[in-house]
Design a protein around this motif. Structure first.
Motif, short mmCIF file in Angstrom:
data_model
loop_
_atom_site.label_atom_id
_atom_site.label_comp_id
_atom_site.label_asym_id
_atom_site.label_seq_id
_atom_site.Cartn_x
_atom_site.Cartn_y
_atom_site.Cartn_z
N HIS A 116 0.82 -1.22 0.00
CA HIS A 116 0.00 0.00 0.00
C HIS A 116 0.85 1.27 0.00
O HIS A 116 0.31 2.37 0.02
CB HIS A 116 -0.91 0.01 1.23
N MET A 117 2.19 1.12 -0.03
CA MET A 117 3.08 2.27 -0.02
C MET A 117 3.79 2.42 -1.36
O MET A 117 4.13 1.42 -2.00
CB MET A 117 4.14 2.13 1.08
N THR A 118 4.06 3.65 -1.75
CA THR A 118 4.85 3.89 -2.95
C THR A 118 6.30 3.46 -2.70
O THR A 118 6.70 3.19 -1.56
CB THR A 118 4.85 5.38 -3.34
N VAL A 119 7.06 3.42 -3.78
CA VAL A 119 8.48 3.10 -3.68
C VAL A 119 9.17 4.04 -2.69
O VAL A 119 9.92 3.61 -1.81
CB VAL A 119 9.13 3.19 -5.07
N ALA A 120 8.93 5.35 -2.84
CA ALA A 120 9.57 6.33 -1.96
C ALA A 120 9.17 6.11 -0.51
O ALA A 120 10.01 6.19 0.40
CB ALA A 120 9.21 7.74 -2.40
N ASP A 121 7.91 5.82 -0.26
CA ASP A 121 7.43 5.60 1.10
C ASP A 121 8.00 4.32 1.70
O ASP A 121 8.29 4.25 2.90
CB ASP A 121 5.91 5.57 1.14
N ASN A 122 8.14 3.28 0.87
CA ASN A 122 8.76 2.04 1.34
C ASN A 122 10.18 2.30 1.83
O ASN A 122 10.59 1.78 2.87
CB ASN A 122 8.78 1.00 0.22
N ILE A 123 10.92 3.09 1.08
CA ILE A 123 12.32 3.36 1.44
C ILE A 123 12.41 4.24 2.67
O ILE A 123 13.22 4.01 3.58
CB ILE A 123 13.07 3.99 0.25
N SER A 124 11.56 5.27 2.74
CA SER A 124 11.63 6.22 3.85
C SER A 124 11.11 5.64 5.16
O SER A 124 11.39 6.17 6.23
CB SER A 124 10.86 7.50 3.51
N PHE A 125 10.38 4.52 5.09
CA PHE A 125 9.78 3.92 6.28
C PHE A 125 10.82 3.63 7.36
O PHE A 125 10.56 3.80 8.55
CB PHE A 125 9.05 2.63 5.91
#
Length: 234
Positions: A94-103
């Motif tokens: 449910h997360m974008t690529v950028a959100d996956n990395i920043s998590f």
């Protein structure tokens, strides 16, 4: 020595046999180590012990001079500064690529977090995909994002569990070289486990062969079962 694993033992509940039996390994900073072994040899359990997902019954693990576990100490997984790339990549759908990395970038200011996401996306050549979702990516692209996410917090150690098992043969060969280049560029000390000897030869600086929960390093004083195979140049 950057990483020192000494006499680690571990058994799963209700098992009469030791899954890991007096496992010893010394690793230099920046070295890429492959643990090669068949299913059930204990290689993935070693990664779980290193990451703190399992607790050894005896033995010790040190990273960069700091004790992670011994008979008096146990550092929690989130305090170890270890990055992991799982067999199924474990991206949040449910997360974008950028959100996956920043998590995983806890404690970073917003501007610094965005900068670091852009840095690792450039490292894995995936800048154009930052707003996409995992289901919109190919298997190889998902693997690169999983690697970027693991590298983003600048871990002291990177662990990879069967990183090529979900890729077809042609893509597997291509990704091997990409993976090695990315890890070497960052200088991150890395351990990856695999059952594929060609994966090990393509990426590792050293190959440790594991059998019956143990490995043998020619330079080690530990007496254990198994064998050590230095990487040959062909």
């Amino acid at each position: 020595m950057y990483i020192q694993i000494k006499d680690i033992c571990f058994s799963y509940r209700n098992s009469k046999e030791k899954t890991v039996d007096k496992f010893c390994l010394d690793i230099d900073q920046g070295e890429i180590i492959s643990i090669l072994g068949e299913s059930g040899s204990g290689k993935s359990t070693v990664l779980r012990l290193l990451s703190g997902l399992e607790t050894p019954s005896s033995g010790s693990i040190m990273i960069n001079g700091k004790v992670m576990t011994d008979d008096r100490t146990f550092v929690l997984p989130e305090k170890r500064g270890i990055g992991m790339v799982f067999q199924d990549y474990a991206l949040f759908p449910h997360m974008t690529v950028a959100d996956n990395i920043s998590f995983g970038l806890k404690g970073y200011a917003r501007a610094k977090k965005k900068q670091r996401v852009d840095e690792v996306l450039e490292l894995v050549n995936m800048q154009k995909f930052k707003k996409r979702y995992p289901h919109e990516l190919s298997g190889g692209q998902q693997q690169r994002i999983a690697l970027a996410r693991a590298l983003a917090p600048e871990p002291s150690l990177l662990l990879l569990d069967e990183p090529f098992s979900n890729l077809d043969a042609d893509l597997q060969i291509k990704i091997r070289e990409e993976l090695k280049q990315i890890i070497k560029k960052t200088g991150t000390t890395s351990i990856f486990v695999t059952h594929d000897r060609e994966d090990s030869r393509a990426i590792a600086d050293r190959i440790i062969t594991m059998r019956d929960g143990a490995a043998h390093d020619w330079d080690s004083i530990c007496t254990v079962r198994g064998e050590f195979e230095p990487l040959s140049v062909e």
